[in-house]
Design a protein around this motif. Sequence first.
Motif, PDB file in Angstrom:
ATOM      1  N   ALA A   1       3.822  -0.508   3.071  1.00 17.84           N
ATOM      2  CA  ALA A   1       2.552  -0.800   2.405  1.00 17.84           C
ATOM      3  C   ALA A   1       1.589   0.371   2.620  1.00 17.84           C
ATOM      4  CB  ALA A   1       1.978  -2.099   2.963  1.00 17.84           C
ATOM      5  N   PRO A   2       0.575   0.470   1.767  1.00 16.79           N
ATOM      6  CA  PRO A   2      -0.294   1.662   1.792  1.00 16.79           C
ATOM      7  C   PRO A   2      -1.071   1.868   3.090  1.00 16.79           C
ATOM      8  CG  PRO A   2      -1.095   0.028   0.229  1.00 16.79           C
ATOM      9  CD  PRO A   2       0.248  -0.417   0.662  1.00 16.79           C
ATOM     10  N   GLY A   3      -1.253   0.803   3.871  1.00 15.74           N
ATOM     11  CA  GLY A   3      -1.932   0.964   5.147  1.00 15.74           C
ATOM     12  C   GLY A   3      -1.309   2.038   6.018  1.00 15.74           C
ATOM     13  N   THR A   4      -0.002   2.255   5.860  1.00 17.97           N
ATOM     14  CA  THR A   4       0.681   3.234   6.705  1.00 17.97           C
ATOM     15  C   THR A   4       0.607   4.659   6.164  1.00 17.97           C
ATOM     16  OG1 THR A   4       2.803   2.905   5.602  1.00 17.97           O
ATOM     17  CG2 THR A   4       2.360   1.520   7.504  1.00 17.97           C
ATOM     18  N   PHE A   5       0.259   4.819   4.879  1.00 15.01           N
ATOM     19  CA  PHE A   5       0.371   6.184   4.373  1.00 15.01           C
ATOM     20  C   PHE A   5      -0.772   6.684   3.491  1.00 15.01           C
ATOM     21  CE2 PHE A   5       2.730   3.478   1.403  1.00 15.01           C
ATOM     22  CZ  PHE A   5       2.193   3.858   0.186  1.00 15.01           C
ATOM     23  N   VAL A   6      -1.659   5.798   3.035  1.00 15.73           N
ATOM     24  CA  VAL A   6      -2.709   6.283   2.129  1.00 15.73           C
ATOM     25  C   VAL A   6      -3.682   7.247   2.839  1.00 15.73           C
ATOM     26  CG1 VAL A   6      -4.812   5.579   0.897  1.00 15.73           C
ATOM     27  CG2 VAL A   6      -2.643   4.545   0.305  1.00 15.73           C
ATOM     28  N   ASP A   7      -4.109   6.876   4.053  1.00 12.37           N
ATOM     29  CA  ASP A   7      -5.013   7.774   4.787  1.00 12.37           C
ATOM     30  C   ASP A   7      -4.341   9.120   5.066  1.00 12.37           C
ATOM     31  OD1 ASP A   7      -7.026   5.970   4.742  1.00 12.37           O
ATOM     32  OD2 ASP A   7      -6.777   5.279   6.813  1.00 12.37           O
ATOM     33  N   LEU A   8      -3.061   9.047   5.398  1.00  7.85           N
ATOM     34  CA  LEU A   8      -2.323  10.276   5.653  1.00  7.85           C
ATOM     35  C   LEU A   8      -2.215  11.123   4.384  1.00  7.85           C
ATOM     36  CD1 LEU A   8      -0.810  11.718   7.940  1.00  7.85           C
ATOM     37  CD2 LEU A   8       1.278  10.593   7.156  1.00  7.85           C
ATOM     38  N   ALA A   9      -1.964  10.443   3.278  1.00  2.00           N
ATOM     39  CA  ALA A   9      -1.886  11.156   1.995  1.00  2.00           C
ATOM     40  C   ALA A   9      -3.210  11.856   1.678  1.00  2.00           C
ATOM     41  CB  ALA A   9      -1.503  10.194   0.871  1.00  2.00           C
TER      42      ALA A   9
ATOM     43  N   GLN B   1      -5.602 -18.958 -15.278  1.00  2.00           N
ATOM     44  CA  GLN B   1      -5.105 -17.916 -16.180  1.00  2.00           C
ATOM     45  C   GLN B   1      -5.244 -16.543 -15.549  1.00  2.00           C
ATOM     46  OE1 GLN B   1      -7.026 -18.136 -20.027  1.00  2.00           O
ATOM     47  NE2 GLN B   1      -5.137 -18.922 -20.920  1.00  2.00           N
ATOM     48  N   VAL B   2      -4.284 -15.671 -15.852  1.00  2.00           N
ATOM     49  CA  VAL B   2      -4.333 -14.318 -15.317  1.00  2.00           C
ATOM     50  C   VAL B   2      -5.274 -13.474 -16.170  1.00  2.00           C
ATOM     51  CG1 VAL B   2      -3.013 -12.234 -14.809  1.00  2.00           C
ATOM     52  CG2 VAL B   2      -1.998 -14.486 -14.396  1.00  2.00           C
ATOM     53  N   ARG B   3      -6.284 -12.920 -15.518  1.00  2.00           N
ATOM     54  CA  ARG B   3      -7.236 -12.078 -16.228  1.00  2.00           C
ATOM     55  C   ARG B   3      -6.786 -10.629 -16.222  1.00  2.00           C
ATOM     56  NH1 ARG B   3     -12.944 -11.174 -16.854  1.00  2.00           N
ATOM     57  NH2 ARG B   3     -13.587  -9.127 -16.127  1.00  2.00           N
ATOM     58  N   GLY B   4      -6.143 -10.253 -15.160  1.00  2.00           N
ATOM     59  CA  GLY B   4      -5.675  -8.879 -15.033  1.00  2.00           C
ATOM     60  C   GLY B   4      -4.786  -8.769 -13.819  1.00  2.00           C
ATOM     61  N   ILE B   5      -4.293  -7.572 -13.592  1.00  4.33           N
ATOM     62  CA  ILE B   5      -3.468  -7.353 -12.403  1.00  4.33           C
ATOM     63  C   ILE B   5      -3.936  -6.097 -11.697  1.00  4.33           C
ATOM     64  CG2 ILE B   5      -1.385  -8.514 -13.214  1.00  4.33           C
ATOM     65  CD1 ILE B   5      -0.487  -5.464 -13.818  1.00  4.33           C
ATOM     66  N   GLU B   6      -3.642  -6.049 -10.401  1.00  5.42           N
ATOM     67  CA  GLU B   6      -3.952  -4.855  -9.618  1.00  5.42           C
ATOM     68  C   GLU B   6      -2.651  -4.228  -9.150  1.00  5.42           C
ATOM     69  OE1 GLU B   6      -6.321  -5.592  -6.101  1.00  5.42           O
ATOM     70  OE2 GLU B   6      -6.470  -3.437  -5.653  1.00  5.42           O
ATOM     71  N   ALA B   7      -2.531  -2.928  -9.378  1.00  5.58           N
ATOM     72  CA  ALA B   7      -1.348  -2.197  -8.909  1.00  5.58           C
ATOM     73  C   ALA B   7      -1.569  -1.761  -7.467  1.00  5.58           C
ATOM     74  CB  ALA B   7      -1.112  -0.974  -9.790  1.00  5.58           C
ATOM     75  N   LEU B   8      -0.645  -2.129  -6.596  1.00  7.62           N
ATOM     76  CA  LEU B   8      -0.741  -1.772  -5.179  1.00  7.62           C
ATOM     77  C   LEU B   8       0.495  -0.949  -4.823  1.00  7.62           C
ATOM     78  CD1 LEU B   8      -1.998  -5.302  -4.187  1.00  7.62           C
ATOM     79  CD2 LEU B   8      -3.321  -3.191  -3.847  1.00  7.62           C
ATOM     80  N   VAL B   9       0.259   0.278  -4.421  1.00  9.84           N
ATOM     81  CA  VAL B   9       1.360   1.216  -4.250  1.00  9.84           C
ATOM     82  C   VAL B   9       2.198   0.887  -3.012  1.00  9.84           C
ATOM     83  CG1 VAL B   9       0.019   2.917  -2.915  1.00  9.84           C
ATOM     84  CG2 VAL B   9       1.958   3.690  -4.321  1.00  9.84           C
ATOM     85  N   ARG B  10       3.489   1.128  -3.106  1.00 11.50           N
ATOM     86  CA  ARG B  10       4.421   1.003  -1.995  1.00 11.50           C
ATOM     87  C   ARG B  10       5.325   2.218  -1.967  1.00 11.50           C
ATOM     88  NH1 ARG B  10       1.326  -2.394  -1.384  1.00 11.50           N
ATOM     89  NH2 ARG B  10       1.536  -4.590  -0.908  1.00 11.50           N
ATOM     90  N   LEU B  11       5.699   2.583  -0.762  1.00  9.26           N
ATOM     91  CA  LEU B  11       6.584   3.721  -0.582  1.00  9.26           C
ATOM     92  C   LEU B  11       7.924   3.192  -0.097  1.00  9.26           C
ATOM     93  CD1 LEU B  11       5.392   6.806   1.438  1.00  9.26           C
ATOM     94  CD2 LEU B  11       7.663   5.905   1.794  1.00  9.26           C
ATOM     95  N   ARG B  12       8.972   3.766  -0.634  1.00 11.46           N
ATOM     96  CA  ARG B  12      10.284   3.353  -0.178  1.00 11.46           C
ATOM     97  C   ARG B  12      10.902   4.460   0.664  1.00 11.46           C
ATOM     98  NH1 ARG B  12      15.075   0.234  -2.463  1.00 11.46           N
ATOM     99  NH2 ARG B  12      16.757   1.222  -1.347  1.00 11.46           N
ATOM    100  N   ASN B  13      11.149   4.166   1.920  1.00 16.48           N
ATOM    101  CA  ASN B  13      11.782   5.157   2.802  1.00 16.48           C
ATOM    102  C   ASN B  13      13.224   5.371   2.395  1.00 16.48           C
ATOM    103  OD1 ASN B  13       9.481   5.305   4.256  1.00 16.48           O
ATOM    104  ND2 ASN B  13      10.293   4.306   6.094  1.00 16.48           N
TER     105      ASN B  13
END
Length: 290
Positions: free
Chosen positions: A73-81, A54-66
């Motif tokens: 995926a956030p690996g490319t831009f979260v640190d930069l942000a 059963q699904v207990r919850g969900i996690e939102a994972l941000v994506r950027l669209r060029n």
Amino acid sequence: HIKNEKKGGAVIFDSGMQREALTRMEIEQSLRLAILDKRFYCAFQPKVDIRTQQVRGIEALVRLRNDDGVIQAPGTFVDLAIELGLIDELTHLVLAEIMRSIDLIDDRFGTGVSISINVAAKQAGNAAFMTSFARALEKTGCPARFIVEVTEDAFVAKTRFQTEVLPVLRSLGVGISIDDFGIGYSSLSALADITADEIKIDRSFIVDIHKRPRSQGILKAIESLGDALGMTVIAEGVEKFEELAYLQAATRIKYAQGFYFSEPVFLEDLESDRRAVSKRSTGSINRPLQ
Ligand code: C2E
Ligand code: MG
Ligand code: MG
Ligand code: MG
């Protein structure tokens, strides 16, 4: 390894450096544009009860669209942000994006499932940001549905996050989760002061857990820690049936996340989204991202 010479005061980049600099500039530009255009999306990954599925919850994972349609995926831009001071705005946009999708979330995962949002440790220590974020969570009308995921680095010292922000979040009913647990810098004494609801065991301990006795030992220790401190333990990054089978048979860990159950999924067709700036398809839209 990178060689650069100075000529007349100008730094001459070799091709490798130039490529790196350009890439960074491109990402920086697309990041700024994406924030202006609100061109961020969330992929959602369920947290699953490993025995009932059963699904207990969900996690939102941000994506950027060029603007060429490529999804990052956030690996490319979260640190930069973070570096550029754009992360706070991005986090508010992520929350707005979640609220825009809330009916789709309920339809897909079950009415009222909890929703986790990642907050960088650096943001967590910024009381001004966290206060405005707490207000935004309150404004959703359902703050108790939310869980804020922060890495343990946010808890290493008695920061304003702990003394000022945590009590506010808790008073709103917002859950607190310690992300990537086990690879950061928090000491056991720091843990004694943490009031969190959830510990997420870092993926590195879950990989091939069924055949790694030392990881098994660490997992047991974290499990006891969770029990003793009243925190729910979640295993991150379950990919294989054997890993799941081990968790089920040899531990009391109740919840897990990972590609075995589901990759992060988009809840709408990004190609037809009104904000999509390019009609070109790259074929990467529905590909799982990590
Ligand atoms: P995280 O919060 O620890 O999220 C888990 C990451 O592991 C996600 O990568 C997810 O797609 C990936 N993952 C999940 N299950 C598996 C699995 O079974 N195997 C493997 N190999 N990977 C798996 P993603 O989406 O690329 O996110 C990376 C990190 O970026 C996140 O780590 C989180 O720290 C950060 N992040 C994501 N969204 C946000 C955001 O909105 N704000 C901030 N500040 N950081 C974010
Ligand atoms: Mg997380
Ligand atoms: Mg994590
Ligand atoms: Mg992580």
